[in-house]
Design a protein around this motif. Sequence first.
Motif, mmCIF file in Angstrom:
data_model
loop_
_atom_site.group_PDB
_atom_site.id
_atom_site.type_symbol
_atom_site.label_atom_id
_atom_site.label_comp_id
_atom_site.label_asym_id
_atom_site.label_seq_id
_atom_site.Cartn_x
_atom_site.Cartn_y
_atom_site.Cartn_z
ATOM 1 N N THR A 45 0.341 -14.525 29.958
ATOM 2 C CA THR A 45 1.750 -15.112 30.257
ATOM 3 C C THR A 45 1.867 -16.088 29.196
ATOM 4 O O THR A 45 0.844 -16.903 28.700
ATOM 5 C CB THR A 45 1.665 -15.486 31.725
ATOM 6 N N GLN A 74 6.079 -15.910 33.943
ATOM 7 C CA GLN A 74 6.488 -14.541 34.713
ATOM 8 C C GLN A 74 5.466 -13.825 35.190
ATOM 9 O O GLN A 74 5.442 -13.236 36.206
ATOM 10 C CB GLN A 74 7.723 -14.131 33.977
ATOM 11 N N SER A 75 4.592 -13.484 34.270
ATOM 12 C CA SER A 75 3.518 -12.428 34.399
ATOM 13 C C SER A 75 2.557 -12.841 35.445
ATOM 14 O O SER A 75 2.131 -12.232 36.437
ATOM 15 C CB SER A 75 2.962 -12.020 33.140
ATOM 16 N N SER A 107 2.904 -9.955 29.337
ATOM 17 C CA SER A 107 4.166 -9.928 28.836
ATOM 18 C C SER A 107 4.326 -9.300 27.412
ATOM 19 O O SER A 107 3.122 -9.477 26.708
ATOM 20 C CB SER A 107 5.003 -11.005 28.966
ATOM 21 N N PHE A 111 -3.845 -11.215 34.466
ATOM 22 C CA PHE A 111 -2.540 -11.583 33.994
ATOM 23 C C PHE A 111 -2.564 -12.133 32.687
ATOM 24 O O PHE A 111 -3.456 -13.041 32.353
ATOM 25 C CB PHE A 111 -1.522 -12.368 34.799
ATOM 26 N N GLY A 132 11.438 -9.063 32.598
ATOM 27 C CA GLY A 132 10.869 -10.208 32.872
ATOM 28 C C GLY A 132 11.940 -11.163 33.096
ATOM 29 O O GLY A 132 13.031 -10.900 33.797
#
Length: 184
Positions: free
Chosen positions: A12, A16-17, A59, A10, A126
């Motif tokens: 971020t 959120q991611s 994101s 991920f 998101g």
Amino acid sequence: MSAQKLLVIFATHYGQSALIADRVADEAIASGAEAAVRDVRNASAADLERCDAVVIVASVQSGRHARSVERFVKRNCGRLGSIHSAFISVSGSAARPETLPEADTIVREFFSATGWCPDEYQLVGGAIKLTHYNPLLRFMIKRIWARKGVTMDTKRDYDFTDWDAVKRFAKAFVESETPHRAVA
Ligand SMILES: Cc1cc2nc3c(=O)[nH]c(=O)nc-3n(C[C@H](O)[C@H](O)[C@H](O)COP(=O)(O)O)c2cc1C
């Protein structure tokens, strides 16, 4: 047959991611796979060699995905293209049907910039974490959403992620035996 080894990577800005990556891994484990989660800043080519499937979650900020994830994908495009792979693009645009085409354009630009064609991709709404932003950013984000007809209360956060859709996507990804090319 041994369990599929999934790596979830991920990138971020506000977390959120990372939460979505955790959810993908949890669902993969529940479906019988082995799964690990890595921040793209700590992910390496050796990590990719050790897995046989990968999901990258990143994101969108200011119209693009993080440069860190772009660099990682470019550097490891060969390996990414040789294993079962998916990309999850997390954005404000993906949160509303009216702006979904914007989210799709951004993800396609990412694929064309990196040369990576994952087997599957998913656009995921998101979160707008107004209580985490500085006052200027809070004001700007509120104004952007107001232009789209959405009034936001700056004293709270908004979670637009469809968590059930994330779970369904992860389960289908892990269970799919014949991955298809989602990107033309
Ligand atoms: C400074 C900033 C810029 C953003 N720019 C965009 C954008 O250009 N397009 C979009 O669809 N969403 C945009 N968003 C929404 C983010 O994609 C959304 O908040 C996402 O959940 C962030 O995920 P993260 O916490 O993993 O970074 C922006 C958010 C912030 C805070």
